[in-house]
Scaffold this motif. Sequence first.
Motif, short mmCIF file in Angstrom:
data_model
loop_
_atom_site.label_atom_id
_atom_site.label_comp_id
_atom_site.label_asym_id
_atom_site.label_seq_id
_atom_site.Cartn_x
_atom_site.Cartn_y
_atom_site.Cartn_z
N VAL A 1 116.06 9.13 -35.95
CA VAL A 1 115.84 10.43 -36.60
C VAL A 1 114.37 10.61 -36.96
CG1 VAL A 1 116.36 11.80 -38.65
CG2 VAL A 1 118.21 10.61 -37.44
N ASP A 2 113.74 9.56 -37.48
CA ASP A 2 112.35 9.67 -37.94
C ASP A 2 111.33 9.63 -36.80
OD1 ASP A 2 113.35 9.79 -40.50
OD2 ASP A 2 113.07 7.65 -40.90
N HIS A 3 111.75 9.09 -35.65
CA HIS A 3 110.85 9.00 -34.50
C HIS A 3 111.55 9.56 -33.27
CE1 HIS A 3 109.66 5.79 -37.35
NE2 HIS A 3 108.44 6.21 -37.07
N PRO A 4 111.85 10.85 -33.25
CA PRO A 4 112.64 11.43 -32.16
C PRO A 4 111.87 11.44 -30.84
CG PRO A 4 111.77 13.15 -33.57
CD PRO A 4 111.45 11.86 -34.25
N ILE A 5 112.62 11.33 -29.77
CA ILE A 5 112.06 11.46 -28.43
C ILE A 5 111.89 12.95 -28.14
CG2 ILE A 5 112.50 11.06 -25.97
CD1 ILE A 5 114.13 8.59 -26.89
N THR A 6 110.74 13.33 -27.67
CA THR A 6 110.46 14.75 -27.45
C THR A 6 110.67 15.18 -26.01
OG1 THR A 6 108.11 14.23 -27.14
CG2 THR A 6 108.83 14.84 -29.37
N GLU A 7 110.64 14.23 -25.08
CA GLU A 7 110.84 14.59 -23.67
C GLU A 7 112.27 15.08 -23.44
OE1 GLU A 7 110.85 12.61 -19.19
OE2 GLU A 7 110.10 11.44 -20.88
N LYS B 1 109.81 10.37 -17.87
CA LYS B 1 108.36 10.20 -17.69
C LYS B 1 107.77 9.33 -18.80
CE LYS B 1 107.76 14.68 -15.38
NZ LYS B 1 109.20 15.03 -15.35
N THR B 2 108.41 9.32 -19.95
CA THR B 2 107.89 8.55 -21.08
C THR B 2 108.18 7.08 -20.88
OG1 THR B 2 108.36 10.45 -22.52
CG2 THR B 2 107.91 8.33 -23.59
N VAL B 3 107.16 6.26 -21.04
CA VAL B 3 107.30 4.81 -20.85
C VAL B 3 108.25 4.24 -21.90
CG1 VAL B 3 106.09 2.60 -20.86
CG2 VAL B 3 104.99 4.62 -19.87
N GLY B 4 109.17 3.42 -21.46
CA GLY B 4 110.10 2.77 -22.38
C GLY B 4 111.31 3.60 -22.77
N VAL B 5 111.42 4.82 -22.23
CA VAL B 5 112.53 5.70 -22.56
C VAL B 5 113.55 5.69 -21.43
CG1 VAL B 5 113.20 8.12 -22.92
CG2 VAL B 5 111.19 7.18 -24.09
N ASN B 6 114.82 5.60 -21.81
CA ASN B 6 115.92 5.66 -20.85
C ASN B 6 116.63 7.00 -20.94
OD1 ASN B 6 115.64 2.91 -19.96
ND2 ASN B 6 116.58 2.27 -21.89
N ASN B 7 117.37 7.34 -19.88
CA ASN B 7 118.10 8.61 -19.86
C ASN B 7 119.16 8.72 -20.94
OD1 ASN B 7 117.04 10.39 -17.96
ND2 ASN B 7 117.91 9.24 -16.25
N THR B 8 119.60 7.60 -21.46
CA THR B 8 120.63 7.62 -22.50
C THR B 8 120.05 7.63 -23.91
OG1 THR B 8 120.77 5.20 -22.37
CG2 THR B 8 122.34 6.47 -21.04
N ASP B 9 118.73 7.73 -24.03
CA ASP B 9 118.11 7.72 -25.36
C ASP B 9 118.21 9.07 -26.07
OD1 ASP B 9 117.49 5.07 -25.15
OD2 ASP B 9 115.43 5.38 -24.48
N ARG B 10 118.65 10.11 -25.35
CA ARG B 10 119.04 11.37 -25.97
C ARG B 10 120.45 11.69 -25.50
NH1 ARG B 10 114.37 15.92 -26.19
NH2 ARG B 10 115.83 16.72 -27.75
N TRP B 11 121.03 12.76 -25.98
CA TRP B 11 122.44 13.05 -25.71
C TRP B 11 122.58 13.74 -24.36
CZ3 TRP B 11 123.60 15.57 -31.14
CH2 TRP B 11 123.32 14.62 -32.14
N THR B 12 122.41 12.99 -23.31
CA THR B 12 122.41 13.55 -21.97
C THR B 12 123.79 13.56 -21.32
OG1 THR B 12 121.81 11.35 -21.14
CG2 THR B 12 120.01 12.93 -21.51
N TRP B 13 124.81 13.20 -22.03
CA TRP B 13 126.18 13.27 -21.53
C TRP B 13 127.07 13.82 -22.65
CZ3 TRP B 13 123.87 9.34 -23.80
CH2 TRP B 13 124.59 8.42 -24.57
N CYS B 14 128.10 14.56 -22.26
CA CYS B 14 128.83 15.33 -23.26
C CYS B 14 129.61 14.45 -24.23
CB CYS B 14 129.75 16.35 -22.59
SG CYS B 14 131.16 15.66 -21.71
N ASP B 15 130.00 13.24 -23.83
CA ASP B 15 130.70 12.33 -24.75
C ASP B 15 129.91 12.12 -26.04
OD1 ASP B 15 131.08 11.93 -21.96
OD2 ASP B 15 132.23 10.12 -22.32
#
Length: 546
Positions: free
Chosen positions: A9-15, A24-38
């Motif tokens: 919450v305090d350090h949100p991913i902006t991409e 594109k962000t180094v160290g970020v995975n596709n699952t680090d934000r809510w990219t699936w409806c579950d």
Amino acid sequence: MRKRIDEAVDHPITEVLDRRETPKTVGVNNTDRWTWCDALYMAPPTLVRLYAATGDKKYLDFLDKEYRQTYDQLYDHGANLFYRDGTFIDRRTSNGKKVFWSRGNGWVYAGLALLLEKLPPDYPSRPFYEKLFRQMTPAIVAAQQADGLWRPNLADPQQFKVGETSGSALFVFGLAWGVDHGLIDRATYWPAVERGWRGLKTRIKPDGYVGYVQRVAAAPGSFDANSRGAYGTGAVLLAGSEILRALGDATKVAPEKVLAAAQAQVDADHTPRAYARLVPLRDDDLAWENDHIADRIYGPALRNGIENSGIDVWFKSVPYPVVDQRYRNERLYHISYHKDHGNGYDGYKVSNSRGDGGLGIWRGGRIVTSNTFISDAVIWTRPDVAEFTAEYEYPPVPGHDNIHEARTVRLHMGDRLNEITSRFTINGKPVAGLEIAVGLETQHPKAEMDFQPGAGWMTVWETVDGKGLGTAAIFAPGTVLKMMRLPQNSDLEQDEQALAIVRTDANGTITYRAGFGWTGERQIMSKDAWTKYVEAQSGSSREKTH
């Protein structure tokens, strides 16, 4: 948990992340934000309750921002349903239909109910979530089939023609919640709740087994009457409890009184049956039993202790379940299960040994053991059989990664021996020809051991607190490499052990049976009786060892 949530919450991913693209962000995975409806079931109900507990509005604002990003990416405004993730937006079935996964949309719909339940009435975005709930409702009801259930693909019920339990139950829960909280019209939508509940009841067997649950997946798939999952059972319970609340029946008795009444019924029920359970409040134990024996293994909370992957023995002198009562009495009333209070006790010392049929890798003339299990799951507890899985990690073979063990244990009613199957892999690939040591720990020096490697069995007989105890392990005849008496090791605080050395097959698997008989049960009353039992079992038709 709050520390980990605060970090996000305090350090949100902006991409803006999308399952169709590499971040594109180094160290970020596709699952680090809510990219699936579950994720709309996993996170929002938790965050809104964290706000309710702390009063910190940052949790609501983070929730709102992330939710809207997922909504913008995955919500189909024409269908009023969600794609599971971005990779499904352009996907079509063989019938030319879109793919709107039933359970995925069930997670969203049920998650909305649990979010709105705690979201403050004056929160600026509340109208957005109420509108979304109302928009999805007609689309969900339109996809309900004549049997009251929903098919895995809401847009194409012909893709998989059988009603699926978990998605259906989540929809029934959401509809019942919406009616009860006045978000949707009772006259219009309560009939769908009743149809859905009638359909769900056809998925519950007389013993409580909930079937027709699509297994863990990311898209519509096949399943059958025996397909199961804890999330399916949980969703059915969620739906049933919400129906009771909507009917006004659930508020008549305080929840703690309901639980107390249920516990009293369980305590009074002395019906013999097989049973297995996880016990997180007792350092992550996993315990199981039938009408003759009870055992337990140790979990992650004890990784820094002396316990590891050995199997502990619990003596029992009654045929009905005792595991719950012993744990409850120990924790709530400080009544030790190491003393016999009329139904047996824990008088067996496993420590860091193999216990009763535990195993380790045989390497360089010594046993290499794993620590406590790293993950576990009770597959099912039916009156006739208890079954669970546990996973372990072993130190690596030089030049390789860690060795992984996936263990399945079954205990049938009437047996004194567990069926144990363990598969060993490195990076998912089977380790064939691996030598494995299966052990029986003695409780006192000079216990009597009987080794029959040709016949595939070994036993230990000794006296514990004045009563006889026999332990045994059985293998397929001709598969044992050797058996031996392993001397006491004072440095490791281990007593003598009986060992059998076997080798994994081409699939990296070994299968055997191990268990015990105790004279306190008053059925196996001597060493000879125990030996005869083991000899008979070594030729049992149930044996599937190799």
